[in-house]
Write a protein that holds these residues in place. Sequence first.
Motif, PDB file in Angstrom:
ATOM      1  N   LYS A 138      -2.993 -18.134 -16.915  1.00  0.00           N
ATOM      2  CA  LYS A 138      -2.153 -19.329 -17.087  1.00  0.00           C
ATOM      3  C   LYS A 138      -0.925 -18.963 -17.928  1.00  0.00           C
ATOM      4  O   LYS A 138       0.208 -19.334 -17.598  1.00  0.00           O
ATOM      5  CB  LYS A 138      -2.984 -20.417 -17.774  1.00  0.00           C
ATOM      6  N   ASP A 139      -1.139 -18.212 -19.007  1.00  0.00           N
ATOM      7  CA  ASP A 139      -0.004 -17.799 -19.851  1.00  0.00           C
ATOM      8  C   ASP A 139       0.970 -16.920 -19.065  1.00  0.00           C
ATOM      9  O   ASP A 139       2.191 -17.050 -19.177  1.00  0.00           O
ATOM     10  CB  ASP A 139      -0.501 -17.026 -21.079  1.00  0.00           C
ATOM     11  N   LYS A 140       0.422 -16.006 -18.269  1.00  0.00           N
ATOM     12  CA  LYS A 140       1.298 -15.132 -17.474  1.00  0.00           C
ATOM     13  C   LYS A 140       2.133 -15.950 -16.491  1.00  0.00           C
ATOM     14  O   LYS A 140       3.326 -15.699 -16.309  1.00  0.00           O
ATOM     15  CB  LYS A 140       0.465 -14.103 -16.694  1.00  0.00           C
ATOM     16  N   ILE A 141       1.481 -16.910 -15.849  1.00  0.00           N
ATOM     17  CA  ILE A 141       2.197 -17.774 -14.894  1.00  0.00           C
ATOM     18  C   ILE A 141       3.335 -18.489 -15.617  1.00  0.00           C
ATOM     19  O   ILE A 141       4.480 -18.527 -15.142  1.00  0.00           O
ATOM     20  CB  ILE A 141       1.218 -18.806 -14.277  1.00  0.00           C
ATOM     21  N   ASP A 142       3.036 -19.062 -16.776  1.00  0.00           N
ATOM     22  CA  ASP A 142       4.051 -19.831 -17.511  1.00  0.00           C
ATOM     23  C   ASP A 142       5.230 -18.949 -17.918  1.00  0.00           C
ATOM     24  O   ASP A 142       6.392 -19.340 -17.770  1.00  0.00           O
ATOM     25  CB  ASP A 142       3.430 -20.458 -18.769  1.00  0.00           C
TER      26      ASP A 142
ATOM     27  N   ILE B 216      15.801  -6.715 -14.786  1.00  0.00           N
ATOM     28  CA  ILE B 216      16.225  -5.735 -13.775  1.00  0.00           C
ATOM     29  C   ILE B 216      16.270  -6.378 -12.380  1.00  0.00           C
ATOM     30  O   ILE B 216      16.349  -5.692 -11.368  1.00  0.00           O
ATOM     31  CB  ILE B 216      15.342  -4.455 -13.765  1.00  0.00           C
ATOM     32  N   GLY B 217      16.167  -7.693 -12.347  1.00  0.00           N
ATOM     33  CA  GLY B 217      16.388  -8.407 -11.082  1.00  0.00           C
ATOM     34  C   GLY B 217      15.202  -8.460 -10.136  1.00  0.00           C
ATOM     35  O   GLY B 217      15.382  -8.687  -8.938  1.00  0.00           O
ATOM     36  N   VAL B 218      13.999  -8.260 -10.650  1.00  0.00           N
ATOM     37  CA  VAL B 218      12.804  -8.337  -9.779  1.00  0.00           C
ATOM     38  C   VAL B 218      12.461  -9.811  -9.551  1.00  0.00           C
ATOM     39  O   VAL B 218      12.262 -10.549 -10.515  1.00  0.00           O
ATOM     40  CB  VAL B 218      11.608  -7.615 -10.438  1.00  0.00           C
ATOM     41  N   PRO B 219      12.384 -10.263  -8.315  1.00  0.00           N
ATOM     42  CA  PRO B 219      12.150 -11.696  -8.099  1.00  0.00           C
ATOM     43  C   PRO B 219      10.692 -12.152  -8.097  1.00  0.00           C
ATOM     44  O   PRO B 219      10.413 -13.313  -8.377  1.00  0.00           O
ATOM     45  CB  PRO B 219      12.780 -11.969  -6.731  1.00  0.00           C
ATOM     46  N   TYR B 220       9.760 -11.273  -7.752  1.00  0.00           N
ATOM     47  CA  TYR B 220       8.357 -11.698  -7.585  1.00  0.00           C
ATOM     48  C   TYR B 220       7.437 -10.901  -8.512  1.00  0.00           C
ATOM     49  O   TYR B 220       7.737  -9.754  -8.867  1.00  0.00           O
ATOM     50  CB  TYR B 220       7.870 -11.454  -6.143  1.00  0.00           C
ATOM     51  N   VAL B 221       6.303 -11.506  -8.851  1.00  0.00           N
ATOM     52  CA  VAL B 221       5.290 -10.757  -9.613  1.00  0.00           C
ATOM     53  C   VAL B 221       3.896 -11.238  -9.192  1.00  0.00           C
ATOM     54  O   VAL B 221       3.651 -12.447  -9.111  1.00  0.00           O
ATOM     55  CB  VAL B 221       5.507 -10.910 -11.137  1.00  0.00           C
ATOM     56  N   ILE B 222       3.036 -10.281  -8.889  1.00  0.00           N
ATOM     57  CA  ILE B 222       1.633 -10.616  -8.588  1.00  0.00           C
ATOM     58  C   ILE B 222       0.922 -10.929  -9.904  1.00  0.00           C
ATOM     59  O   ILE B 222       1.047 -10.180 -10.879  1.00  0.00           O
ATOM     60  CB  ILE B 222       0.923  -9.425  -7.889  1.00  0.00           C
ATOM     61  N   ILE B 223       0.198 -12.022  -9.928  1.00  0.00           N
ATOM     62  CA  ILE B 223      -0.547 -12.402 -11.136  1.00  0.00           C
ATOM     63  C   ILE B 223      -1.983 -12.754 -10.737  1.00  0.00           C
ATOM     64  O   ILE B 223      -2.202 -13.505  -9.781  1.00  0.00           O
ATOM     65  CB  ILE B 223       0.136 -13.594 -11.854  1.00  0.00           C
ATOM     66  N   GLY B 224      -2.937 -12.160 -11.449  1.00  0.00           N
ATOM     67  CA  GLY B 224      -4.336 -12.518 -11.227  1.00  0.00           C
ATOM     68  C   GLY B 224      -5.000 -11.789 -10.079  1.00  0.00           C
ATOM     69  O   GLY B 224      -5.999 -12.275  -9.527  1.00  0.00           O
ATOM     70  N   HIS B 225      -4.477 -10.598  -9.718  1.00  0.00           N
ATOM     71  CA  HIS B 225      -5.175  -9.816  -8.692  1.00  0.00           C
ATOM     72  C   HIS B 225      -6.608  -9.561  -9.162  1.00  0.00           C
ATOM     73  O   HIS B 225      -6.851  -9.356 -10.349  1.00  0.00           O
ATOM     74  CB  HIS B 225      -4.436  -8.491  -8.449  1.00  0.00           C
TER      75      HIS B 225
ATOM     76  N   ARG C 216     -11.707 -23.925  -9.299  1.00  0.00           N
ATOM     77  CA  ARG C 216     -11.639 -23.720 -10.760  1.00  0.00           C
ATOM     78  C   ARG C 216     -10.521 -22.750 -11.120  1.00  0.00           C
ATOM     79  O   ARG C 216      -9.774 -22.944 -12.077  1.00  0.00           O
ATOM     80  CB  ARG C 216     -12.992 -23.194 -11.267  1.00  0.00           C
ATOM     81  N   GLN C 217     -10.365 -21.692 -10.310  1.00  0.00           N
ATOM     82  CA  GLN C 217      -9.273 -20.742 -10.577  1.00  0.00           C
ATOM     83  C   GLN C 217      -7.923 -21.457 -10.517  1.00  0.00           C
ATOM     84  O   GLN C 217      -7.045 -21.224 -11.346  1.00  0.00           O
ATOM     85  CB  GLN C 217      -9.293 -19.596  -9.547  1.00  0.00           C
ATOM     86  N   LEU C 218      -7.771 -22.331  -9.528  1.00  0.00           N
ATOM     87  CA  LEU C 218      -6.496 -23.053  -9.383  1.00  0.00           C
ATOM     88  C   LEU C 218      -6.309 -24.026 -10.544  1.00  0.00           C
ATOM     89  O   LEU C 218      -5.226 -24.106 -11.134  1.00  0.00           O
ATOM     90  CB  LEU C 218      -6.471 -23.828  -8.060  1.00  0.00           C
ATOM     91  N   GLU C 219      -7.361 -24.731 -10.865  1.00  0.00           N
ATOM     92  CA  GLU C 219      -7.240 -25.736 -11.935  1.00  0.00           C
ATOM     93  C   GLU C 219      -6.949 -25.085 -13.277  1.00  0.00           C
ATOM     94  O   GLU C 219      -6.113 -25.563 -14.042  1.00  0.00           O
ATOM     95  CB  GLU C 219      -8.522 -26.567 -12.032  1.00  0.00           C
ATOM     96  N   ASP C 220      -7.616 -23.980 -13.556  1.00  0.00           N
ATOM     97  CA  ASP C 220      -7.478 -23.379 -14.888  1.00  0.00           C
ATOM     98  C   ASP C 220      -6.168 -22.623 -15.084  1.00  0.00           C
ATOM     99  O   ASP C 220      -5.707 -22.479 -16.213  1.00  0.00           O
ATOM    100  CB  ASP C 220      -8.657 -22.437 -15.178  1.00  0.00           C
ATOM    101  N   SER C 221      -5.594 -22.103 -14.022  1.00  0.00           N
ATOM    102  CA  SER C 221      -4.394 -21.271 -14.220  1.00  0.00           C
ATOM    103  C   SER C 221      -3.126 -21.837 -13.593  1.00  0.00           C
ATOM    104  O   SER C 221      -2.033 -21.380 -13.912  1.00  0.00           O
ATOM    105  CB  SER C 221      -4.637 -19.867 -13.651  1.00  0.00           C
ATOM    106  N   LEU C 222      -3.256 -22.819 -12.687  1.00  0.00           N
ATOM    107  CA  LEU C 222      -2.055 -23.278 -11.962  1.00  0.00           C
ATOM    108  C   LEU C 222      -1.776 -24.770 -12.049  1.00  0.00           C
ATOM    109  O   LEU C 222      -0.628 -25.186 -12.051  1.00  0.00           O
ATOM    110  CB  LEU C 222      -2.200 -22.981 -10.452  1.00  0.00           C
TER     111      LEU C 222
END
Length: 249
Positions: free
Chosen positions: A109-113, A85-94, A144-150
Amino acid sequence: MRRKIIAGNWKMNLKYDEAKVLAAAICEGEGTYRHDVILCPSFLYLTALAEILKGSKVALGAQNCADREHGAFTGEVSAPMLASIGVPYVIIGHSERRIYYHESHAMLKDKIDIALAHGLKPIFCCGETKEIRLDEQQENYVERQLEDSLFHLSEDDIQRVIIAYEPVWAIGTGLTATPQQAQDMHHFIRTRIAARYGRDIAERIIIQYGGSMKPDNAAELLSQPDVDGGLIGGASLKADDFKAIIGAV
Ligand code: PEP
């Protein structure tokens, strides 16, 4: 010079008509905005808001997406659906997803991928709880949050991610990180990105601050050298407050 991006996270607030009125009010001021703007309403309102925002520079984001692409996952909304539906952004990990819905680093990490695979730009939230800060462990925790998910991402993909530093103790509490606390953590995050991807890439990544940003503290927070915008909860529900933040600095 990085541009600043102000995103409004409406969370589970506003009835349909209220959401449309607020989106229209945000669009109205856009000629005067100094920063890019993203609105993140309920999934339910995305298509209607896309019509209202059409032709404006205000973009849309979802507040979450599933960690699977499709299938028997009742109640979930997937990244490919959002892309369709053309949505460009998504918040992940709030932090509200991490805390109330037990979203793990691996799941994020899966959601990001999946989001990136379908052309969405993730706004990846990270940040420590009050206990972790009192223990002075906030840098280790965020790293750790950055390393594990990004930090598994390629050089190309990491540049499509916006990072939002959101200390959990400041979200919806009225407590805000001081401009120096925000700057220190944003600088730390940038140094970790530089260590993994190199300085050029680190200098290009947008790092937003989130946590009780309001018209009266926005200018000071946004003028910190490593603060590239805000992810705004409560104050994004009032057109005047949100516009004042967009107009700050
Ligand atoms: C948020 O939920 O991302 C947030 C920053 O909320 P608030 O601005 O209300 O603290």
